[in-house]
Every structure is written in structure tokens, then in C-alpha cells.
Motif scaffolding. Structure first.
Motif, PDB file in Angstrom:
ATOM      1  N   GLU A  16       6.250  -9.414   5.492  1.00 17.32           N
ATOM      2  CA  GLU A  16       7.105  -8.446   4.802  1.00 17.32           C
ATOM      3  C   GLU A  16       8.393  -9.105   4.332  1.00 17.32           C
ATOM      4  O   GLU A  16       8.881  -8.822   3.220  1.00 17.32           O
ATOM      5  CB  GLU A  16       7.417  -7.272   5.734  1.00 17.32           C
ATOM      6  N   TYR A  53      -2.888  -5.900   1.098  1.00 16.94           N
ATOM      7  CA  TYR A  53      -3.837  -6.379   2.095  1.00 16.94           C
ATOM      8  C   TYR A  53      -3.341  -6.228   3.537  1.00 16.94           C
ATOM      9  O   TYR A  53      -4.082  -6.510   4.471  1.00 16.94           O
ATOM     10  CB  TYR A  53      -4.196  -7.843   1.850  1.00 16.94           C
ATOM     11  N   ASP A  54      -2.064  -5.834   3.721  1.00 13.17           N
ATOM     12  CA  ASP A  54      -1.513  -5.639   5.071  1.00 13.17           C
ATOM     13  C   ASP A  54      -1.725  -6.900   5.914  1.00 13.17           C
ATOM     14  O   ASP A  54      -2.326  -6.872   6.991  1.00 13.17           O
ATOM     15  CB  ASP A  54      -2.156  -4.420   5.733  1.00 13.17           C
ATOM     16  N   LYS A  78      -0.185  -8.481  -1.704  1.00 15.11           N
ATOM     17  CA  LYS A  78       0.155  -7.066  -1.824  1.00 15.11           C
ATOM     18  C   LYS A  78      -1.090  -6.195  -1.631  1.00 15.11           C
ATOM     19  O   LYS A  78      -2.119  -6.398  -2.253  1.00 15.11           O
ATOM     20  CB  LYS A  78       0.767  -6.780  -3.196  1.00 15.11           C
ATOM     21  N   PRO A  99      -7.573  -4.080  -2.515  1.00 14.18           N
ATOM     22  CA  PRO A  99      -6.959  -3.904  -1.197  1.00 14.18           C
ATOM     23  C   PRO A  99      -7.869  -3.097  -0.286  1.00 14.18           C
ATOM     24  O   PRO A  99      -8.596  -2.212  -0.743  1.00 14.18           O
ATOM     25  CB  PRO A  99      -5.665  -3.127  -1.505  1.00 14.18           C
ATOM     26  N   SER A 124       3.167  -7.793  15.488  1.00 11.04           N
ATOM     27  CA  SER A 124       4.295  -7.185  14.773  1.00 11.04           C
ATOM     28  C   SER A 124       5.233  -8.250  14.223  1.00 11.04           C
ATOM     29  O   SER A 124       5.790  -8.097  13.134  1.00 11.04           O
ATOM     30  CB  SER A 124       5.051  -6.226  15.695  1.00 11.04           C
ATOM     31  N   ALA A 146      -6.001 -10.034   8.349  1.00  6.00           N
ATOM     32  CA  ALA A 146      -5.816  -8.825   7.544  1.00  6.00           C
ATOM     33  C   ALA A 146      -7.026  -7.918   7.709  1.00  6.00           C
ATOM     34  O   ALA A 146      -8.138  -8.408   7.950  1.00  6.00           O
ATOM     35  CB  ALA A 146      -5.608  -9.188   6.073  1.00  6.00           C
ATOM     36  N   PRO A 147      -6.835  -6.599   7.543  1.00  3.27           N
ATOM     37  CA  PRO A 147      -5.555  -5.891   7.581  1.00  3.27           C
ATOM     38  C   PRO A 147      -4.976  -5.924   9.002  1.00  3.27           C
ATOM     39  O   PRO A 147      -5.742  -5.918   9.973  1.00  3.27           O
ATOM     40  CB  PRO A 147      -5.912  -4.464   7.172  1.00  3.27           C
ATOM     41  N   ALA A 148      -3.667  -5.908   9.124  1.00  2.07           N
ATOM     42  CA  ALA A 148      -3.038  -6.041  10.437  1.00  2.07           C
ATOM     43  C   ALA A 148      -3.410  -4.902  11.373  1.00  2.07           C
ATOM     44  O   ALA A 148      -3.544  -5.098  12.584  1.00  2.07           O
ATOM     45  CB  ALA A 148      -1.511  -6.115  10.273  1.00  2.07           C
ATOM     46  N   ASN A 149      -3.608  -3.698  10.827  1.00  2.00           N
ATOM     47  CA  ASN A 149      -3.897  -2.537  11.681  1.00  2.00           C
ATOM     48  C   ASN A 149      -5.360  -2.456  12.110  1.00  2.00           C
ATOM     49  O   ASN A 149      -5.695  -1.739  13.051  1.00  2.00           O
ATOM     50  CB  ASN A 149      -3.486  -1.240  10.979  1.00  2.00           C
ATOM     51  N   THR A 192       3.554  -9.627  11.107  1.00  2.00           N
ATOM     52  CA  THR A 192       3.661  -8.665  10.009  1.00  2.00           C
ATOM     53  C   THR A 192       5.056  -8.692   9.407  1.00  2.00           C
ATOM     54  O   THR A 192       5.221  -8.656   8.177  1.00  2.00           O
ATOM     55  CB  THR A 192       3.330  -7.246  10.511  1.00  2.00           C
TER      56      THR A 192
END
Length: 499
Positions: A420, A434-435, A432, A497, A413, A458-461, A416
Motif C-alpha cells: 500500500e 490484486y490485494d 492494483k 483482479p 499486515s 495474493a490476494p492477502a485475505n 500489505t
């Protein structure tokens, strides 16, 4: 008569001693030196045996050939590299004059081995006919059509090409891995070299080394900076310091730090933030996002050297991390006495005597991405024979759990939030969609311009790729490294993305 007997006895003793010495000398070479002598690069017998079978191919993960073996005579061949220098460091080269390196060397035996009986029998069983049986019998000693086993790597050609192009004329190294499996997607070292023209490249490398022999790093293109280059990791190391703090300092996640812009030490040394910024009262998340040297230097002093070193070693510093297809130089975290408070503080921000390779820092990022578990890096998926049948496969292996799942989620977190924050400030528009989760780094050394670092995933999730990029002497900030990382992610996600 007695004198004659004595003289004969003495002569016999001398001959016995010489005989024992001779036998011992021969035995020593047979037992201890035979293998080394037999496998010396210049041994003509070894090369004749190696060339009796046409060398197998090295492929990328999608079965695109990265090498091509061509017969130049009954017992001679050459290997061509269709991508030139793009894969030079991980693949290496095979040359009767210059030796065998990289995957060419690691899997030399497999690439030069033809599994005749096993291959022919499987083919016969799958497609039996009397003609095939007859052909197999009469061609059993025919080596003209025998091809060695091939190596299927984990490398992604489009990602490798994009990273090499993005580096341009800069020096440095970059690594991309699948954080859940440890598979190496890209391994780039710049400058690179052309394995199709080794004589010219060796002359160029020797010239560079002679011209820069008094420098700590002469800049040889033959060195694989991605796994053997050791650089101060700068603020990218703050992931390790954060891990140690969360594990060893109760309540540190909610603590408020007073950042005055600098730490003054008893010996007169000063550790300050970039541009002497004063960040005021901030919590650990904000300190991570702003990359506060004051806060992370303070944390290192609270932890003291043994605890921070223990955490670094959990990430693989100071030890040989096992890997399939290559050997990486161990990264270094030094021992400091309690009175060396300035060096302890510097080590918390990835300076002082802390040194790491891009592979090491990619594994650090990958550990966070993989919920605290570090995977062993792997450059090869399997060995296949001439018919494409699997001879040997290499499974994914956990290295160790480095941190708890909750600490990994916390750091994820923070990473991330950092991305951001930068994107809100008008930076990193190429990330942008790609998280991305990331940590920046600037590493000072040797009075040169700082190295630019970026590590992340990536992606972070649901991480599919973790990376670390080090661009040498590129100046302050992660600008140069983030450009390379952006190109890497564009190539990996096919310029789209992730869904």
C-alpha cells in the motif's frame, strides 16, 4: 614325495585364494555395483528396454501436453518439447547421448512403464465384448501400440510463459506456488535452453562455462536457478527476522526503535540504511515497510545467532526440504560466534553468509500466507496410464508449523502495508486490484550490481498464489523483480483482479 605334496598344497592354496578373490570381486559388483552399472546412461540394454514402450507424456495441470514422444525405429524414439525452453528446467530432457534430467529423470521408470494387464483388464471390464477379449488376447505381446504412463504436473502454462517473457534477457529465477497445497505453479530459471537441440545447447553451455570459469557463477543455462541457485536474499529475509523477533522478544511489536541511519561496530565497520536514510523513531511495522537495515540489524544483535538461526531452520534453512518431483539445494544460514557482531547484524538483513533459492523464499512467503504452516512443495499431482486412469496420486503434505497464526497475521499486515505504501507513492500500478502482500529485497554480492528480489502472495485475505522472484544484477530495489511478479499475477488471474 613330501616336497611334491608341499608344492601341490602351496599351489592349491594360491588357487583357492585366487578363487575366493574372484568370487568376492564378482559378488561385490553383483551386490553393490550392479544397479549403478545397469542404470548408467550409456547402457544400451537399458535404453533398449526404455524404448520398447513409447514414452508417456508430461502434462501441465490443465492437461496441456508439455512433451511428445515419437517413434524413430522399433527400439528408438525421441521426445519433442513443444514449448522449447519455457519448461526446460522443471521438465528436463531425455536423450540417449546426454542422459535424462528433471521430471524426465525423476519419473523415468513410470514414463517407460506400460501396465498391460491392469490397463487391458480395466478396459475390458468397462467395455466388455467377445471381440475386445479376443483382441486383448492376440495383441498381448504387441508393443507397437503400448504407451508408458504419463505424468500430470502442477505447472500452469500461462503463468510459466508470462514469467519467462517478463525476464527478457535477465538472469535469475522465479517460483510461484499455491500456499495452501504446496503445488508449484511456475518454476522458471533464466537463461534457459532449448531441449529440442541439445547438442548445440551443450556446446553453448560449455563455452559459457569456459569463458567464465573464474567467476563464482559462470552463468550456465543448464543450472536450475529456481531450486539450485543460492543467492543472498537481502531484505526479503526480514520476514524470517521478524518471525524470530515476534517469537523471542516480548513486546517487540509495540517497541519504538531509534533509527539514526547507521550502526557502527567496534571494528570500524558500518551498517547503514539505503542512501544513508535516517528514519528516526519508528515501530516494527514502519521499520518493515521502510526496510530499515538499522532496526533489523539491531534485532539480529538482540536475538543473537543461535535464536535467529533456529528460526531460519524452522523455515527449512540448512536442511533438505522434502519435495515431490525435484530436489532443491538447501539454503544456508551460518553459525557465528557472539563476538562476530557485525556479521550477526548483517545476517538479520539477509546478507553476510545467508544464501537462499527462489523456491526457499517462495516457501517463506507461502508460510505467512498459509497462517504459519509451510507445505511441502509438489511438482506432480498424479501418474496416469494410457487410458487416463490414475495409477498413483500424490497428496498435499504439511512440512511443519513455523510460526503461530497470530504472528503470521501480524507479518501479513506488515507486507500489505508495504505494498500500500509503494502504490501510494506511485509505484506498482500493475498490482492494483490484486490485494498483494509483499516484501522487497536488494542483495549485494561480489562487487556486481545488486540482485533485485520480491516475495509475496495474493490476494492477502485469501491467498491463492505465493511467489518469489530474484533478478540477478538488476540494480537497487525491487523494480525488476516486481515487473516479473506483476506479469505472473496478471497471467494467474487472467488479467482480472480476483473477486
Amino acid at each position: 614325495m613330501n616336497d611334491l605334496k608341499k608344492n601341490v598344497t602351496k599351489v592349491m592354496i594360491v588357487f583357492l585364494f585366487l578363487f575366493i578373490a574372484l568370487i568376492s570381486y564378482i559378488a561385490y559388483f553383483q551386490v553393490f555395483k550392479a544397479y549403478d552399472i545397469a542404470h548408467k546412461q550409456g547402457n544400451r540394454i537399458v535404453w533398449a528396454q526404455r524404448n520398447s514402450v513409447l514414452r508417456g507424456t508430461i502434462y501441465d495441470r490443465n492437461m496441456n501436453p508439455l512433451t511428445k514422444s515419437v517413434r524413430t525405429g522399433p527400439l528408438s524414439q525421441k521426445v519433442e518439447y513443444p514449448y522449447g525452453g519455457i519448461f526446460a528446467h522443471p521438465i528436463g530432457y531425455m536423450s540417449e547421448r546426454f542422459g535424462v534430467t528433471g521430471l524426465e529423470g525423476t519419473f523415468d521408470k513410470q514414463l517407460s512403464t506400460y501396465n498391460s494387464t491392469r490397463t487391458d483388464l480395466k478396459t475390458l471390464i468397462n467395455n466388455f465384448s467377445w471381440q475386445n477379449l479376443k483382441d486383448m488376447f492376440f495383441q498381448r505381446n504387441n508393443k507397437s501400440n503400448q504407451v508408458g504412463n504419463s505424468v500430470v504436473t502442477t505447472l500452469d502454462t500461462k503463468v510459466q510463459e508470462a514469467v519467462v517473457k517478463a525476464f527478457g534477457n535477465h538472469k535469475g529465477g522465479a517460483v510461484a506456488i499455491d500456499p495452501k497445497t504446496g503445488q508449484v505453479l511456475a518454476m522458471v530459471s533464466m537463461p534457459t535452453f532449448n531441449p529440442n537441440d541439445l547438442a548445440a545447447e551443450m556446446a553453448r553451455a560449455n563455452k559459457i562455462e569456459q569463458e567464465n570459469k573464474n567467476l563464482p557463477d559462470p552463468g550456465s543455462p543448464l543450472v536450475n536457478r529456481a531450486i539450485n541457485g543460492l543467492f543472498p536474499p537481502g531484505s526479503t529475509f526480514k520476514i524470517v527476522t521478524t518471525t524470530s523477533a515476534l517469537n523471542n522478544i516480548p513486546g517487540v511489536g509495540s517497541e519504538i526503535f531509534h533509527d539514526t541511519g547507521e550502526i557502527k561496530f567496534p571494528d570500524g565497520q558500518v551498517l547503514h540504511n539505503n542512501d544513508y536514510e535516517v528514519d528516526g523513531n519508528i515501530d516494527l511495522r514502519r521499520a518493515f515497510v521502510l526496510s530499515s537495515n538499522v532496526v533489523f540489524g539491531t534485532l539480529a544483535m538482540q536475538l543473537q545467532n543461535p535464536k535467529l538461526r533456529q528460526t531460519a531452520e524452522m523455515f527449512g534453512f540448512n536442511e533438505q526440504i522434502p519435495a515431490i518431483g525435484f530436489a532443491m539445494t538447501p539454503s544456508q544460514f551460518p553459525k557465528y560466534d557472539s563476538w562476530q557482531i557485525g556479521l550477526i547484524a548483517q545476517s538479520g538483513i539477509g546478507q553476510a553468509g545467508v544464501l537462499a533459492s527462489p523456491m526457499q523464499m517462495a516457501l517463506v512467503a507461502g508460510t505467512v500466507a498459509n497462517n504459519g504452516v509451510m507445505m511441502e512443495p509438489k511438482l506432480v499431482n498424479k501418474i496416469i496410464n494410457q487410458q487416463g486412469q490414475t495409477v498413483q496420486s500424490f497428496s498435499n503434505q504439511e512440512y511443519r508449523r513455523v510460526m503461530s497464526q497470530s504472528d503470521a497475521a501480524t507479518i501479513k499486515s506488515y507486507m500489505t502495508s508495504l505494498v500500500e505504501n509503494n502504490m501510494a507513492g506511485g509505484y506498482w500500478s500493475f498490482f492494483k486490484g490484486y490485494d498483494v502482500a509483499a516484501k522487497t529485497g536488494t542483495a549485494t554480492h561480489d562487487g556486481k550490481a545488486p540482485d533485485s528480489w520480491l516475495e509475496g502472495f495474493a490476494p492477502a485475505n485469501d491467498p491463492k498464489i505465493a511467489f518469489a522472484v530474484c533478478v540477478e544484477d538488476a540494480g537497487y530495489g525491487a523494480g525488476a523483480a516486481s515487473d516479473v511478479a506483476g506479469a505472473m499475477l496478471h497471467a494467474f488471474f487472467n488479467n482480472k483482479p480476483p473477486q
